[in-house]
Write a protein that holds these residues in place. Structure first.
Motif, PDB file in Angstrom:
ATOM      1  N   VAL A   5       0.952  -1.279  -0.068  1.00  0.00           N
ATOM      2  CA  VAL A   5      -0.130   0.047   0.008  1.00  0.00           C
ATOM      3  C   VAL A   5       0.862   1.194  -0.098  1.00  0.00           C
ATOM      4  O   VAL A   5       1.870   1.306   0.565  1.00  0.00           O
ATOM      5  N   THR A   6       0.551   2.195  -0.876  1.00  0.00           N
ATOM      6  CA  THR A   6       1.279   3.370  -0.951  1.00  0.00           C
ATOM      7  C   THR A   6       0.146   4.324  -0.364  1.00  0.00           C
ATOM      8  O   THR A   6      -0.929   4.577  -0.858  1.00  0.00           O
ATOM      9  N   LEU A   7       0.640   5.176   0.620  1.00  0.00           N
ATOM     10  CA  LEU A   7      -0.466   6.205   1.463  1.00  0.00           C
ATOM     11  C   LEU A   7       0.198   7.537   1.444  1.00  0.00           C
ATOM     12  O   LEU A   7       1.479   7.651   1.372  1.00  0.00           O
ATOM     13  N   GLN A   8      -0.638   8.462   1.262  1.00  0.00           N
ATOM     14  CA  GLN A   8      -0.433   9.909   1.512  1.00  0.00           C
ATOM     15  C   GLN A   8      -1.369  10.327   2.623  1.00  0.00           C
ATOM     16  O   GLN A   8      -2.423  10.426   2.278  1.00  0.00           O
ATOM     17  N   GLY A   9      -0.739  10.764   3.474  1.00  0.00           N
ATOM     18  CA  GLY A   9      -1.602  10.670   4.858  1.00  0.00           C
ATOM     19  C   GLY A   9      -2.082   9.547   5.014  1.00  0.00           C
ATOM     20  O   GLY A   9      -1.617   8.343   5.416  1.00  0.00           O
ATOM     21  N   ASP A  10      -3.464   9.537   5.325  1.00  0.00           N
ATOM     22  CA  ASP A  10      -4.270   8.265   5.401  1.00  0.00           C
ATOM     23  C   ASP A  10      -5.093   7.797   4.056  1.00  0.00           C
ATOM     24  O   ASP A  10      -6.023   7.136   4.209  1.00  0.00           O
ATOM     25  N   VAL A  11      -4.780   8.367   3.307  1.00  0.00           N
ATOM     26  CA  VAL A  11      -5.341   8.043   1.828  1.00  0.00           C
ATOM     27  C   VAL A  11      -4.474   7.269   1.072  1.00  0.00           C
ATOM     28  O   VAL A  11      -3.256   7.262   0.593  1.00  0.00           O
ATOM     29  N   ILE A  12      -5.142   6.090   0.461  1.00  0.00           N
ATOM     30  CA  ILE A  12      -4.326   5.091  -0.349  1.00  0.00           C
ATOM     31  C   ILE A  12      -4.526   5.642  -1.859  1.00  0.00           C
ATOM     32  O   ILE A  12      -5.499   6.032  -2.355  1.00  0.00           O
ATOM     33  N   CYS A  13      -3.206   5.890  -2.258  1.00  0.00           N
ATOM     34  CA  CYS A  13      -3.015   6.221  -3.540  1.00  0.00           C
ATOM     35  C   CYS A  13      -2.649   5.146  -4.765  1.00  0.00           C
ATOM     36  O   CYS A  13      -2.668   5.389  -5.811  1.00  0.00           O
ATOM     37  N   ASP A  14      -2.036   4.213  -3.939  1.00  0.00           N
ATOM     38  CA  ASP A  14      -1.850   2.807  -4.885  1.00  0.00           C
ATOM     39  C   ASP A  14      -1.774   1.683  -3.872  1.00  0.00           C
ATOM     40  O   ASP A  14      -1.612   1.749  -2.738  1.00  0.00           O
ATOM     41  N   VAL A  15      -2.201   0.586  -4.566  1.00  0.00           N
ATOM     42  CA  VAL A  15      -2.259  -0.870  -3.849  1.00  0.00           C
ATOM     43  C   VAL A  15      -2.192  -1.794  -4.754  1.00  0.00           C
ATOM     44  O   VAL A  15      -2.881  -2.012  -6.006  1.00  0.00           O
ATOM     45  N   SER A  16      -1.375  -2.791  -4.384  1.00  0.00           N
ATOM     46  CA  SER A  16      -1.212  -4.113  -5.307  1.00  0.00           C
ATOM     47  C   SER A  16      -1.331  -5.391  -4.245  1.00  0.00           C
ATOM     48  O   SER A  16      -1.297  -5.106  -3.005  1.00  0.00           O
ATOM     49  N   ILE A  17      -1.601  -6.396  -4.706  1.00  0.00           N
ATOM     50  CA  ILE A  17      -1.700  -7.668  -3.866  1.00  0.00           C
ATOM     51  C   ILE A  17      -0.535  -8.423  -3.934  1.00  0.00           C
ATOM     52  O   ILE A  17      -0.227  -8.957  -5.195  1.00  0.00           O
ATOM     53  N   ASP A  18       0.196  -8.757  -2.830  1.00  0.00           N
ATOM     54  CA  ASP A  18       1.320  -9.539  -2.987  1.00  0.00           C
ATOM     55  C   ASP A  18       0.763 -11.094  -2.654  1.00  0.00           C
ATOM     56  O   ASP A  18       1.600 -11.929  -3.472  1.00  0.00           O
ATOM     57  N   SER A  19      -0.073 -11.242  -2.279  1.00  0.00           N
ATOM     58  CA  SER A  19      -0.562 -12.605  -1.748  1.00  0.00           C
ATOM     59  C   SER A  19      -1.812 -12.850  -1.526  1.00  0.00           C
ATOM     60  O   SER A  19      -2.218 -11.596  -0.744  1.00  0.00           O
ATOM     61  N   PRO A  20      -2.944 -13.432  -2.177  1.00  0.00           N
ATOM     62  CA  PRO A  20      -4.303 -13.474  -1.985  1.00  0.00           C
ATOM     63  C   PRO A  20      -4.494 -14.087  -0.347  1.00  0.00           C
ATOM     64  O   PRO A  20      -3.918 -14.773   0.093  1.00  0.00           O
ATOM     65  N   PRO A  21      -5.912 -13.890  -0.068  1.00  0.00           N
ATOM     66  CA  PRO A  21      -6.181 -14.571   1.253  1.00  0.00           C
ATOM     67  C   PRO A  21      -6.157 -16.060   1.228  1.00  0.00           C
ATOM     68  O   PRO A  21      -6.389 -16.613  -0.029  1.00  0.00           O
ATOM     69  N   PHE A  22      -6.024 -16.744   2.312  1.00  0.00           N
ATOM     70  CA  PHE A  22      -6.017 -18.305   2.229  1.00  0.00           C
ATOM     71  C   PHE A  22      -7.424 -18.803   1.885  1.00  0.00           C
ATOM     72  O   PHE A  22      -8.496 -18.049   2.052  1.00  0.00           O
ATOM     73  N   ALA A  23      -7.436 -19.949   1.386  1.00  0.00           N
ATOM     74  CA  ALA A  23      -8.892 -20.424   0.962  1.00  0.00           C
ATOM     75  C   ALA A  23      -9.535 -20.817   2.313  1.00  0.00           C
ATOM     76  O   ALA A  23      -8.964 -21.213   3.304  1.00  0.00           O
ATOM     77  N   GLN A  24     -10.890 -20.513   2.331  1.00  0.00           N
ATOM     78  CA  GLN A  24     -11.635 -20.665   3.287  1.00  0.00           C
ATOM     79  C   GLN A  24     -12.926 -21.496   2.953  1.00  0.00           C
ATOM     80  O   GLN A  24     -13.277 -21.398   1.948  1.00  0.00           O
TER      81      GLN A  24
END
Length: 300
Positions: free
Chosen positions: A173-192
């Motif tokens: 996550v790239t933040l400016q203050g508390d605003v997300i200006c960019d986000v990418s997924i490094d690993s998906p959630p575990f299967a449930q």
């Protein structure tokens, strides 16, 4: 004396590292009065490892373990009934209080990357700014996504056991203050399993993120949450997918109804949101829908 007696009777502060297939079990376990889920490893005495953690997350699990202040203990949960696992946690806490000793660190106490002395200012970068001291990148300026002003941007990896994220999900996550200006997924959630999508569990996740733990426990105990104004705490239009927003999903779950979601772009959904809003969006996504979206993004 009285204070020490009350402290000895208090439930253990437990930090949960939840593996594949164990999210529903763990969330129901922490609705018990004799279990208290720590919000951070620093607040915990016991690390509860629910299920088998994949090898690729083993280093992250070790980092979580080492963040728990000693004396500490680990309890592995492989499927015992809730009464038994609660008893094992209580026994571990009793041993810690009795002996004052616990488990040693699993990782060496050293920075995750070499940085000292590198660069003209010794901060690990090549110029005046930049660098990754102690493995944490320094903030760099960039245009604000709302008005173009130059503001500091800070990038961090979060997960896979961060309590505000679904188990297994790792975001950069790239933040400016508390605003997300960019986000990418490094690993998906575990299967449930499918029961992780149960309306009471979905509603309880949102309530806990809003700080309404007692209301969440009531829901998981088969009662009404007792917080009729909860929808008012959620901004209108937040997390809109398929014509429904978080408010709409919460209303469905309060009636015991499912809130199925079609395909959506997870990074796009989070980008531009404030941090607290983004975490609320994630909490409002049934695990099956979130896993599909994360895998689709990863495959794209």
């Amino acid at each position: 004396m009285i204070r020490d007696t009350l402290a000895a009777r208090a439930p253990a502060a437990v930090f949960a590292a939840i593996g594949p297939g164990r999210q529903a079990d763990a969330e129901r376990l922490f609705a018990r009065r004799d279990m208290r889920r720590a919000s951070t490893p620093r607040d915990a005495s016991v690390l509860l490892v629910a299920g088998d953690i994949p090898a690729e997350a083993s280093e992250a699990l070790a980092r979580v373990h080492d963040q728990i202040p000693p004396p500490r203990a680990t309890v592995q949960w492989q499927g015992e009934d809730p009464d038994r696992i609660a008893a094992r946690v209580a026994e571990a806490l009793k041993d810690l209080r009795g002996t004052g000793t616990g488990e040693a660190d699993r990782l060496p106490d050293e920075p995750p990357n070499e940085w000292k002395g590198i660069g003209p200012h010794g901060q690990g970068g090549k110029g005046m700014m930049g660098g990754t001291p102690y493995g944490r990148p320094m903030a760099m300026t960039g245009p604000d996504i709302r008005d173009g002003l130059q503001l500091d941007r800070y990038t961090a990896r979060i997960g896979p056991f961060a309590p505000m994220l679904p188990p297994g999900l790792t975001l950069e996550v790239t933040l400016q203050g508390d605003v997300i200006c960019d986000v990418s997924i490094d690993s998906p959630p575990f299967a449930q399993p499918a029961d992780a999508d149960a309306p009471d569990l979905c509603l309880a996740r949102v309530l806990r993120l809003l700080g309404l733990d007692r209301a969440a426990d009531r829901v998981l105990g088969g009662k009404r949450p007792g917080a009729l104004w909860v929808r008012g705490a959620i901004p209108r239009g937040l997390g809109r997918i398929d014509g429904t927003d978080i408010r709409g999903r919460v209303a469905a779950w309060r009636k015991g109804e499912a809130a199925p979601l079609g395909p959506f772009d997870l990074p796009q959904l989070l980008t531009g949101a404030e941090w607290s809003e983004a975490m609320l969006i994630l909490a409002s996504l049934p695990p099956s829908a979130l896993i599909r979206a994360a895998r689709a993004t990863e495959a794209a």
